[in-house]
Design an enzyme around this catalytic site. Structure first.
Site, PDB file in Angstrom:
ATOM      1  N   ASP A  52       8.356 -23.089 110.227  1.00 34.15           N
ATOM      2  CA  ASP A  52       9.389 -22.091 110.513  1.00 34.15           C
ATOM      3  C   ASP A  52      10.008 -21.588 109.212  1.00 34.15           C
ATOM      4  OD1 ASP A  52      11.384 -20.982 112.732  1.00 34.15           O
ATOM      5  OD2 ASP A  52      12.583 -21.678 111.037  1.00 34.15           O
ATOM      6  N   TYR A  57      14.536 -16.847 103.395  1.00 36.86           N
ATOM      7  CA  TYR A  57      14.340 -18.130 102.726  1.00 36.86           C
ATOM      8  C   TYR A  57      13.590 -17.979 101.403  1.00 36.86           C
ATOM      9  CZ  TYR A  57      15.134 -19.928 107.519  1.00 36.86           C
ATOM     10  OH  TYR A  57      15.626 -20.192 108.762  1.00 36.86           O
TER      11      TYR A  57
END
Length: 327
Positions: A52, A57
């Site tokens: 995930d 990110y």
């Protein structure tokens, strides 16, 4: 070999593993990428098949690298990534960027990371939008979803296997479903024993939307690891409070995406318990304690403005806030 854990069936017919590896806060970038890739390769060796990540990110390249270097067929993986709030004005550019960085042929699940968009990537000056009364700043989340639908159904058909949402409350989910042609496959939300969000979980189940819990153990020095009720159950099973909390989450029908770079904890997190009805009820009751009922995703919360990614708790539709002084 994939871990022997349950999977859940999405409204697309695809199977999502009940325990995934969360890649948030991963060590990415020049000089550090090998650390993250190494950790993910260890996770894959242990048995993880759901990874995930998100544009936000900044580690999609490393996640894709780990998938390619693992020696495991691409078809065995379930890879989730998310569209950044600062990119909602051009979802096509964003999905092309994610596909390029991941370089793994297709994405299993693409999420709208937050219902709100941001006017820039600079959080100190960015303005949030997404509601009808903020249309002068950017598209509503309904309009963003319509573009995601077109990408899923038409322009990138087969490259994006499913689309979904994240951080949508019952209030904003109901608004989205008024115009949605495609029902989201997943709503990824913060959920754990201190924030079961049962009303939202039940609503999603009613609408055919699977719930994945992020931060299922909280963050940083999370009180979940020292919770007396969880400790008592963990002692009875000779395991950890983390294992109890994750097993509770899966047993109630939600998948989880905890993060760990420690091989021992990776193995513990993916080895689920069978909890008794009494133990499940004990954990269900934890959030009824006002001192423990709280959100723990404090990294998203601005304590000074009392906003989350530029929105108030009311705009987000959240009735549980951050007991940040206690948590």
């Amino acid at each position: 070999m994939a871990a022997d854990i349950p999977s859940f069936t999405l409204n697309t017919g695809a199977k999502i593993p009940s325990v995934g590896m969360g890649c948030w806060q991963g060590q990415q970038g020049a000089g550090r990428d090998n650390e993250l890739v190494s950790a993910l390769l260890t996770a894959i060796k242990v048995g993880y098949r759901h990874l995930d990540t998100a544009q936000f990110y900044a580690n999609e390249e490393e996640v894709g690298q780990a998938v390619r270097e693992s020696g495991v067929p691409r078809s065995e993986f379930f890879v989730t990534t998310k569209m950044s709030p600062a990119a909602v004005k051009d979802p096509v550019k964003e999905i092309d960027s994610s596909l390029s960085k991941l370089n793994i042929d297709y994405i299993d699940l693409w999420l709208m990371h937050w219902p709100q968009g941001l006017t820039s990537t600079d959080m100190s000056s960015a303005q949030a939008f997404g509601l009808e009364n903020q249309k002068d700043l950017g598209p509503t989340f309904n309009e963003t979803w319509a573009k995601m639908e077109d990408i899923f159904l038409n322009t990138h058909r087969g490259k994006v296997k499913a689309i979904g949402i994240s951080n949508f409350s019952p209030k904003n989910l109901e608004i989205l479903l008024r115009t949605a042609k495609v029902v989201p496959a997943v709503n990824q939300i913060e959920a754990h024993p201190y924030l079961p969000d049962q009303e939202l979980v039940d609503l999603c189940k009613e609408k055919g939307i699977h719930v994945t819990a992020y931060s299922p153990l909280g963050q940083y020095n999370s009180p979940i690891h020292k919770d007396s009720d969880l400790e008592q159950i963990a002692k009875a099973h000779d395991t950890t409070t983390a294992n109890v909390a994750l097993s509770w989450a899966v047993q109630r029908g939600t998948s989880v995406a905890p993060k760990s770079t420690n091989e021992k904890r990776m193995k513990q997190n993916i080895t689920l318990l069978k909890l008794s009805d009494a133990e499940m009820k004990t954990i269900d009751a934890i959030s009824k304690d006002p001192k423990r009922s709280t959100r723990l995703n404090v990294s998203a919360y601005n304590k000074q403005t009392k906003r989350v990614i530029g929105w108030t708790l009311e705009e987000l539709g959240w009735d549980v806030g951050f007991n940040v002084d206690e948590a």
